[in-house]
Scaffold this motif. Structure first.
Motif, short mmCIF file in Angstrom:
data_model
loop_
_atom_site.label_atom_id
_atom_site.label_comp_id
_atom_site.label_asym_id
_atom_site.label_seq_id
_atom_site.Cartn_x
_atom_site.Cartn_y
_atom_site.Cartn_z
N ALA A 1 0.82 -1.20 0.00
CA ALA A 1 0.00 0.00 0.00
C ALA A 1 0.86 1.26 0.00
CB ALA A 1 -0.93 -0.01 1.21
N ALA A 2 1.95 1.27 0.79
CA ALA A 2 2.83 2.43 0.84
C ALA A 2 3.45 2.71 -0.52
CB ALA A 2 3.91 2.21 1.89
N GLY A 3 3.86 1.65 -1.23
CA GLY A 3 4.43 1.84 -2.56
C GLY A 3 3.40 2.36 -3.55
N LEU A 4 2.19 1.78 -3.55
CA LEU A 4 1.15 2.21 -4.48
C LEU A 4 0.71 3.65 -4.22
CD1 LEU A 4 -1.07 -1.02 -4.63
CD2 LEU A 4 0.61 -0.23 -6.31
N LEU A 5 0.79 4.07 -2.95
CA LEU A 5 0.45 5.45 -2.59
C LEU A 5 1.62 6.41 -2.77
CD1 LEU A 5 -1.68 4.78 0.62
CD2 LEU A 5 -2.52 5.52 -1.62
N ARG A 6 2.72 5.88 -3.30
CA ARG A 6 3.93 6.67 -3.60
C ARG A 6 4.51 7.33 -2.34
NH1 ARG A 6 1.82 9.91 -8.90
NH2 ARG A 6 -0.01 10.13 -7.58
N LEU A 7 4.59 6.53 -1.27
CA LEU A 7 5.14 7.04 -0.02
C LEU A 7 6.64 6.75 0.11
CD1 LEU A 7 2.30 6.06 2.50
CD2 LEU A 7 2.63 8.21 1.28
N GLY A 8 7.24 6.14 -0.92
CA GLY A 8 8.65 5.78 -0.83
C GLY A 8 9.55 6.97 -0.59
N THR A 9 9.25 8.09 -1.23
CA THR A 9 10.10 9.27 -1.04
C THR A 9 9.97 9.86 0.36
OG1 THR A 9 8.33 10.58 -2.03
CG2 THR A 9 10.13 9.90 -3.47
N LEU A 10 8.80 9.66 1.00
CA LEU A 10 8.61 10.22 2.34
C LEU A 10 9.51 9.54 3.36
CD1 LEU A 10 4.72 10.67 2.52
CD2 LEU A 10 6.46 12.37 2.00
N MET A 11 9.83 8.26 3.13
CA MET A 11 10.68 7.55 4.09
C MET A 11 12.10 8.10 4.12
SD MET A 11 9.52 3.54 4.00
CE MET A 11 7.91 3.06 4.61
N LYS A 12 12.47 8.89 3.08
CA LYS A 12 13.80 9.50 3.08
C LYS A 12 13.90 10.64 4.08
CE LYS A 12 14.44 8.44 -1.84
NZ LYS A 12 14.65 9.00 -3.18
N TYR A 13 12.76 11.08 4.60
CA TYR A 13 12.76 12.20 5.53
C TYR A 13 12.96 11.77 6.98
CZ TYR A 13 10.81 14.78 1.58
OH TYR A 13 10.62 15.35 0.36
N MET A 14 13.29 10.50 7.20
CA MET A 14 13.51 10.02 8.56
C MET A 14 14.73 10.72 9.18
SD MET A 14 12.69 8.12 11.04
CE MET A 14 11.28 7.64 10.06
#
Length: 567
Positions: A119-132
């Motif tokens: 679900a995270a990939g389909l919602l294009r949340l991959g780039t958000l994880m770089k903000y950790m």
């Protein structure tokens, strides 16, 4: 509003394997990938068993995970060289889930985590994880390392005791109560395993130290008849057959109770896989598809769970080994899974003789590598807010729960950030993080004059606003904007009032990339707070050159160009 482009959206999830096949794949590439896959499989074999045992389950579960999830991650993933499988980051959470809910609870947890990742990939949340925030990552990583070390004391010393408690204080209390039962043979094998691994890393770093250590300890235990516990004496014979599809009893009624653990597994899998992909990009010069990688990780975790395996993600050390061994396409990762299956089918009768103390030695080294002690020390020199986030995340991971540690670390990092923003003076909300010197609007005459000062081969970029964890990752893409890399890059930071540990980490990565490409990096106009933090965190003048202002930076650039021409 931008129109939704279905083709572009689907392209984000296209496996890199298809890209490679479209480009053309020949016999030479297959030979290189086969050698790399074999090398990684040799490294992954002892690790998979050791990680499974440390997680509270049987060694074949680790092998099944490395085979099934490792194949799917390479087959479907968004990175050309990612190697997937069980990793040390999952040990604390998996151990607690199995003890509390049984293995069926772990299967449900892994299934939910896999669906969350998809679900995270389909919602294009991959780039958000770089903000950790970097202090959160360093804190829970170091905490996991301490937990792994703590979990291996029983096998390293051969203590005669029951199950190891999950809680930190109870665990060490139990160790103290059974310290008198220490077995000299187990201690000797642990020391032997550590000596072999450390010695090979110094003398023969390309040799598979983990596997050699296991073989040496096994031969010593069998040849000398040492009374040490082995895989066979605790778990029996390992199955020498293909992993079977199984759907054990799953406590669906505990779904709500397992949600926090499932979220933690999904979070760890997502962050670690994307970190590994970023490291791989830095080593190969490639570009991964972060959202496609998350979908592949999700599918791999669902597949692992349905075959009775463990959670899986991209493994940084194994991915780096793959790259150093010549692997350049997903075929290497797929072959690594095939070689592991072959090893399991052929060598399982011999694995029963491997001493548990030798596997403990492997995990002690893994824990030390994972601790990143140097990075921890550097972050302790950061501003007080970063130090507080680091220590809170670290202590909560060790003493309480990884899920709580991540949540508390992120929340505290957000509050620290808001406090810093309140203190920042004259920060324009309309300034982009990184602009070229001409700016985003019409060029001013002064800007054109400064641009004209730049000699050929020199580029200048300006950072405007605070360089904090939410924005630091933008520096990663700076060098990719050039069709031809410059000889000198001037980074103007006079508009940066505040920098945190993640910003310094991003600067270090940029300096390292510049060094590898023979680009001279000059930083000009540092304000007081950034200058102080950069100096305290060890980013010395050797990694980047400091100039008091832009004019001074241009003079340094001219001198560097002249020196390059003369050389």
């Amino acid at each position: 509003m931008a129109r939704f482009d279905r083709r572009q959206y689907l392209r984000m999830f296209e496996p890199k394997l298809l890209t490679v096949l479209r480009e053309g794949y020949g016999l030479q590439a297959l030979k290189a990938d086969a050698l790399a896959g074999l090398t990684v499989a040799v490294v992954a074999l002892p690790l998979a068993m050791a990680l499974a045992i440390a997680s509270g389950t049987t060694p074949e579960k680790g092998l099944h995970t490395a085979i099934i999830a490792g194949f799917l991650i390479s087959f479907l993933g968004g990175s050309r060289v990612q190697i997937g499988g069980p990793t040390a980051a999952f040990i604390p959470v998996v151990f607690v889930v199995i003890q509390t809910f049984g293995y069926g609870g772990l299967i449900l947890c892994t299934l939910m985590a896999g669906l969350m990742l998809i679900a995270a990939g389909l919602l294009r949340l991959g780039t958000l994880m770089k903000y950790m925030p970097q202090p959160v990552i360093t804190g829970f990583t170091a905490g996991i390392a301490v937990s792994i070390f703590s979990s291996q004391v029983k096998d390293a010393l051969g203590l005669q005791m029951g199950d190891v408690p999950a809680e930190f204080f109870e665990r060490w209390t139990a160790y103290g109560a059974h310290l008198a039962s220490t077995q000299p043979a187990a201690v000797a094998l642990t020391v032997l395993g550590l000596a072999v691994i450390v010695g090979l890393r110094k003398g023969r770093p390309k040799w598979p130290g983990f596997l050699i250590a296991l073989c040496v300890c096994t031969f010593a235990a069998v040849g000398l008849g040492l009374p040490a516990e082995t895989i066979g004496s605790r778990f029996g014979d390992l199955p020498s057959s293909l992993p079977a599809f199984e759907f054990p009893h799953i406590p669906f009624e505990r779904t709500f109770d397992l949600l926090p653990s499932a979220f933690t597994i999904a979070f760890l899998a997502g962050v670690e896989s994307l970190l590994s992909a970023v490291v791989a990009d830095g080593m190969t010069g490639g570009r991964h598809r972060s959202n496609g990688e998350l979908v592949a990780q999700g599918v791999a975790n669902v597949g692992s769970a349905l075959f009775g395996g463990l959670p899986a993600t991209g493994a940084i050390a194994r991915t780096a080994t793959n790259i150093r061994s010549g692997g350049r396409t997903p075929v290497a990762g797929m072959l690594h899974a095939g070689f592991l299956l072959l090893f399991m089918l052929l060598l399982s009768p011999l694995m029963r003789y491997v001493p548990l103390a030798a596997l403990a030695a492997v995990l002690l080294v893994v824990a030390w590598n994972m601790s990143e002690a140097e990075n921890f020390r550097n972050t302790m020199s950061a501003p007080w807010g970063d130090r507080l986030v680091l220590l809170l995340t670290f202590l909560l991971t060790v003493l309480f729960d990884l899920t709580l540690a991540i949540q508390a670390g992120i929340v505290l990092a957000a509050f620290v950030f808001m406090f810093r923003m309140a203190e920042a003076v004259e920060v324009s909300s309309g300034v982009r993080l990184i602009d070229d010197d001409l700016g985003s609007g019409p060029p001013r005459e002064s800007d054109l004059d400064q641009r004209a000062q730049l000699p050929p081969g020199v580029e200048a970029y300006q950072i405007g606003g605070p360089l904090f964890f939410g924005a630091a990752n933008r520096l990663d893409n700076l060098l990719d904007q050039f069709f031809e890399p410059p000889k000198v890059l001037i980074l103007r930071m006079r508009l940066v009032p505040v920098i945190d540990a993640s910003g310094v980490h991003a600067l270090k990565k940029l300096a390292e990339r510049c060094r590898r490409r023979d680009i001279v990096l000059i930083v000009s106009g540092l304000q007081e707070q950034p200058n102080r933090v950069i100096a305290k965190m060890g980013l010395e003048d050797g990694a980047l050159h400091l100039a008091s202002n832009f004019e001074r930076a241009v003079r340094m650039a001219r001198a560097s160009i002249a020196q390059h021409v003369e050389g």
